[in-house]
Motif scaffolding. Structure first.
Motif, short mmCIF file in Angstrom:
data_model
loop_
_atom_site.label_atom_id
_atom_site.label_comp_id
_atom_site.label_asym_id
_atom_site.label_seq_id
_atom_site.Cartn_x
_atom_site.Cartn_y
_atom_site.Cartn_z
N GLU A 168 3.47 -4.83 -3.46
CA GLU A 168 3.00 -3.80 -2.52
C GLU A 168 1.50 -3.90 -2.30
O GLU A 168 1.02 -3.85 -1.17
CB GLU A 168 3.35 -2.41 -3.09
CG GLU A 168 3.28 -1.31 -2.09
CD GLU A 168 3.29 0.07 -2.76
OE1 GLU A 168 3.77 0.17 -3.91
OE2 GLU A 168 2.79 1.01 -2.13
N TYR A 170 -0.52 -6.49 -2.61
CA TYR A 170 -0.95 -7.67 -1.84
C TYR A 170 -0.44 -7.63 -0.40
O TYR A 170 -1.09 -8.14 0.50
CB TYR A 170 -0.50 -8.96 -2.54
CG TYR A 170 -1.42 -9.32 -3.67
CD1 TYR A 170 -2.65 -9.94 -3.43
CD2 TYR A 170 -1.08 -9.03 -4.98
CE1 TYR A 170 -3.52 -10.25 -4.46
CE2 TYR A 170 -1.94 -9.34 -6.04
CZ TYR A 170 -3.16 -9.95 -5.76
OH TYR A 170 -4.01 -10.25 -6.79
N ARG A 171 0.71 -6.99 -0.20
CA ARG A 171 1.25 -6.91 1.16
C ARG A 171 0.40 -6.00 2.03
O ARG A 171 0.18 -6.26 3.19
CB ARG A 171 2.70 -6.42 1.11
CG ARG A 171 3.41 -6.51 2.47
CD ARG A 171 4.89 -6.18 2.33
NE ARG A 171 5.12 -4.97 1.58
CZ ARG A 171 5.96 -4.88 0.53
NH1 ARG A 171 6.64 -5.92 0.14
NH2 ARG A 171 6.11 -3.74 -0.11
N ASN A 172 -0.12 -4.92 1.43
CA ASN A 172 -0.78 -3.88 2.23
C ASN A 172 -2.28 -4.00 2.34
O ASN A 172 -2.90 -3.26 3.08
CB ASN A 172 -0.46 -2.50 1.63
CG ASN A 172 1.01 -2.19 1.76
OD1 ASN A 172 1.68 -2.68 2.67
ND2 ASN A 172 1.54 -1.41 0.84
N ARG A 173 -2.88 -4.89 1.60
CA ARG A 173 -4.35 -4.90 1.66
C ARG A 173 -4.83 -5.50 2.98
O ARG A 173 -4.13 -6.30 3.61
CB ARG A 173 -4.93 -5.65 0.47
CG ARG A 173 -4.65 -7.11 0.51
CD ARG A 173 -5.29 -7.83 -0.63
NE ARG A 173 -4.96 -9.24 -0.54
CZ ARG A 173 -5.46 -10.18 -1.31
NH1 ARG A 173 -6.32 -9.85 -2.24
NH2 ARG A 173 -5.11 -11.42 -1.16
N GLU A 174 -6.05 -5.13 3.34
CA GLU A 174 -6.58 -5.54 4.64
C GLU A 174 -6.93 -7.01 4.71
O GLU A 174 -6.59 -7.72 5.65
CB GLU A 174 -7.83 -4.72 4.96
CG GLU A 174 -7.56 -3.58 5.93
CD GLU A 174 -8.75 -2.66 6.03
OE1 GLU A 174 -9.84 -3.17 6.33
OE2 GLU A 174 -8.58 -1.45 5.78
N PRO A 177 -3.72 -10.47 3.33
CA PRO A 177 -2.48 -10.00 2.70
C PRO A 177 -1.60 -11.19 2.31
O PRO A 177 -1.67 -12.24 2.94
CB PRO A 177 -1.82 -9.15 3.79
CG PRO A 177 -2.47 -9.53 5.06
CD PRO A 177 -3.84 -10.05 4.74
#
Ligand SMILES: [Zn+2]
Length: 242
Positions: A168, A170-174, A177
């Protein structure tokens, strides 16, 4: 959250080609000395440069002089522990080719660089020279270029990752990703080659990513390792003996 030292270690996808390139560069890459470890892959081999050689390292996108010098200084931290010479040049031709003009920190592993098209970089140093982790990241990427794997993926690391949380995060960081598959490859899956050369798991290795407590189960974290550790030095002396 302490995840600044973010890095993509890239290995050539065609194992046969990678093996052939490694053996051609350095016949000792084929080693029967597996140190008693279980074999996970059909071939165990390393991706080390021929010992004693000069590595030509090219700055392909003309970073400013000060920026370049900082990269040279950080990379050169390895030199006391290896039997290789670094020859830094400007232009497009080098065994290692460094690009600096994007946001990614990545390196091809060791002799896999020989398989990269000569027009393409083999190392990307997106970290900016004023970043507090600049020196750490550059040293770390050069560790990969010399053939070192990620220490947090050491078969004995056993980091109690909270995997759903890591995916989650790593998927959501700006910035940059990562897909779950990339997370698996860069954090979770234990490394698989270099049988002959790894030593015991070393939490202090500069090849270990920082691990945030929030991304593990229970109380487990690791700081950013800023120095080449004792075991890093030992390993490099073993890989490139003088
Ligand atoms: Zn790395």
């Amino acid at each position: 959250m302490n995840t600044l030292q973010d890095c993509l270690l890239i290995q050539w996808p065609d194992e046969i080609a990678a093996y052939n390139a490694a053996i051609k560069e350095n016949p000792n890459n084929q080693s029967s000395n597996s140190g008693g470890r279980r074999k996970r892959s059909l071939v165990n081999y390393s991706k080390l440069w021929a010992n004693g050689r000069t590595l030509k390292i090219a700055f392909i996108d003309a970073p400013e002089a000060e920026h370049k010098q900082k990269i040279i200084d950080a990379a050169s931290r390895w030199l006391p522990y290896i039997n290789l010479t670094f020859d830094f040049v400007d232009g497009e031709q080098g065994d290692i080719r460094i690009a600096t003009k994007n946001n990614v920190n990545s390196s091809i592993l060791g002799t896999d660089a020989l398989l990269i098209h000569p027009d393409w970089p083999t190392m990307s140093l997106g970290v900016k020279p004023d970043h507090e982790d600049f020196e750490v990241i550059v040293t770390h990427e050069f560790g990969h270029a010399l053939g070192a794997m990620h220490e947090h993926q050491h078969p004995e690391a056993n980091i109690p990752w909270d995997k759903p949380k890591v995916y989650e995060f790593y998927r959501n960081r700006e910035m940059n990703p990562l897909t779950p598959e990339q997370v698996d490859r860069n954090l979770f899956i234990p490394f698989d080659t270099l049988a002959a050369i790894y030593t015991e798991y070393d939490r202090k290795s500069i090849m270990h990513h920082p691990v945030a407590n929030a991304l593990t189960l229970g109380n487990w974290e690791n700081p950013t390792n800023r120095e080449i550790s004792k075991k890093d030095k030992k390993l490099m002396r073993l890989l490139y003996p003088k």
